[in-house]
Motif scaffolding. Structure first.
Motif, PDB file in Angstrom:
ATOM      1  N   GLU A   1      -6.802   2.662  -5.588  1.00 30.97           N
ATOM      2  CA  GLU A   1      -7.705   2.584  -4.440  1.00 30.97           C
ATOM      3  C   GLU A   1      -8.568   3.844  -4.323  1.00 30.97           C
ATOM      4  O   GLU A   1      -9.763   3.771  -3.991  1.00 30.97           O
TER       5      GLU A   1
ATOM      6  N   ARG B   1      -7.079   1.150   1.166  1.00 30.26           N
ATOM      7  CA  ARG B   1      -6.191   0.389   2.047  1.00 30.26           C
ATOM      8  C   ARG B   1      -4.747   0.845   1.904  1.00 30.26           C
ATOM      9  O   ARG B   1      -3.830   0.169   2.372  1.00 30.26           O
ATOM     10  N   THR B   2      -4.534   1.983   1.266  1.00 28.11           N
ATOM     11  CA  THR B   2      -3.187   2.431   0.910  1.00 28.11           C
ATOM     12  C   THR B   2      -2.870   3.790   1.515  1.00 28.11           C
ATOM     13  O   THR B   2      -3.772   4.554   1.881  1.00 28.11           O
TER      14      THR B   2
ATOM     15  N   VAL C   1      -1.899   5.003   4.315  1.00 31.49           N
ATOM     16  CA  VAL C   1      -2.707   5.283   5.507  1.00 31.49           C
ATOM     17  C   VAL C   1      -2.342   6.629   6.115  1.00 31.49           C
ATOM     18  O   VAL C   1      -3.216   7.391   6.579  1.00 31.49           O
TER      19      VAL C   1
ATOM     20  N   GLY D   1       0.784  -1.231   0.000  1.00 31.96           N
ATOM     21  CA  GLY D   1       0.000   0.000   0.000  1.00 31.96           C
ATOM     22  C   GLY D   1       0.810   1.272   0.000  1.00 31.96           C
ATOM     23  O   GLY D   1       0.249   2.375  -0.082  1.00 31.96           O
TER      24      GLY D   1
END
Length: 303
Positions: free
Chosen positions: A264, A281-282, A284, A255
């Motif tokens: 994403e 999901r990448t 963050v 990610g």
């Protein structure tokens, strides 16, 4: 007197010799005198024995085993296909000798071995001394047909959200066997999206996978190098960050790649108005995308 006796003895010996000669002549023998002291040696006979060296049969030629395919056609079953093996060759699973379900060898030398493996997981299957790894499912696990049915159900649902096949008709979607840790892949050269039939996933998860791969297609078909830099700046990421890191397969670093984050974010954009909006999901640390980012991304891919 001693002299007369010596002469007499010589005369007697001579007379005996003459008599022996006469007798021999009368019998058709040799005219040569035969003396008592003569020794006649027996004739020698030479026997020649011909020794023929024993012939040694050449050892049979053993062809090397070559495995062309190792896979699991159904639950709890591994199948090995190749050449060079005989049906009497040993078959092992994780170094344990097993009795195959079947072991056939065609006229062209191609062999097929099927073995039952009850334990789910990756196994080492060997034919003679050549091995390959095969992942088999538990006997009661979700079947490949059941997984592929989920993918077939997910495709029109994904198209209703983003119809990539209509926008990029030169691209196609294929379904492949299980690939642990990977939901899908995008091949720019062949313009092919591959969805992997990993069991245990829901239809909605397959929808996300299909949309994610279409995000990579948008990246490949619409984004320029400058637009990628603009995206990184909008995402708050160092513009010098490599867009993609080839060979990155670790789940905890996947990610971190901007190319994955872009795909994403597109999924999040396309599903924002659905009942189940996607959360990237990448990247963050970059935070969840907001409407401003959605507007920037829309502008980038539609220019």
């Amino acid at each position: 007197m001693l002299q007369r006796h010596s002469v007499a003895r010589r005369a007697a010996r001579f007379a005996l010799a003459i008599g022996a000669t006469a007798i021999a002549a009368g019998c058709g023998g040799s005219e040569q005198p035969i003396f008592v002291d003569d020794v006649v040696e027996p004739a020698t006979t030479t026997t020649t024995i011909l020794v023929v060296p024993a012939t040694t049969a050449a050892p049979p030629v053993v062809e090397p085993v070559e495995i062309a395919r190792a896979w699991s056609p159904e639950n709890a079953t591994a199948e090995i296909i190749g050449t060079g093996a005989a049906s009497t060759d040993a078959v092992t699973v994780d170094d344990v000798l097993v009795t195959p379900e079947s072991f056939t060898v065609d006229a062209d030398g191609v062999f097929t071995v099927r073995v039952t493996i009850a334990d789910e997981g990756a196994h080492t299957v060997c034919v003679r001394d050549v091995c390959s790894r095969v992942y088999t499912l538990a006997p009661d696990a979700e079947t490949s047909a059941e997984v592929e049915a989920k993918i077939a159900e997910a495709r029109p649902l994904a198209a209703a959200i983003f119809d990539g096949e209509a926008l990029f008709p030169e691209w196609s979607i294929e379904v492949a066997g299980p690939f642990s840790g990977t939901g899908g892949s995008t091949d720019v050269d062949s313009k092919t999206i591959t969805v992997y039939a990993n069991r245990g996933r829901t239809v909605d998860e397959y929808v996300v996978t299909i949309l994610h791969e279409w995000g990579h297609v948008v990246d490949a078909e619409r984004m320029t190098a400058d637009e990628r830099v603009a995206y990184l700046e909008a995402r708050g990421v160092d513009p010098a960050t490599p867009w993609r890191s080839p060979g990155t397969h670790r789940l905890d670093t996947w990610g971190d790649q901007p190319s994955e984050d872009f795909a994403e974010v597109l999924v999040a954009l396309w599903t924002a108005d659905t009942e189940t909006p996607h959360i990237p999901r990448t990247l963050v640390d970059a935070g969840a995308p907001d409407q401003a980012l959605f507007d920037q991304v829309t502008a980038l891919v539609t220019d």
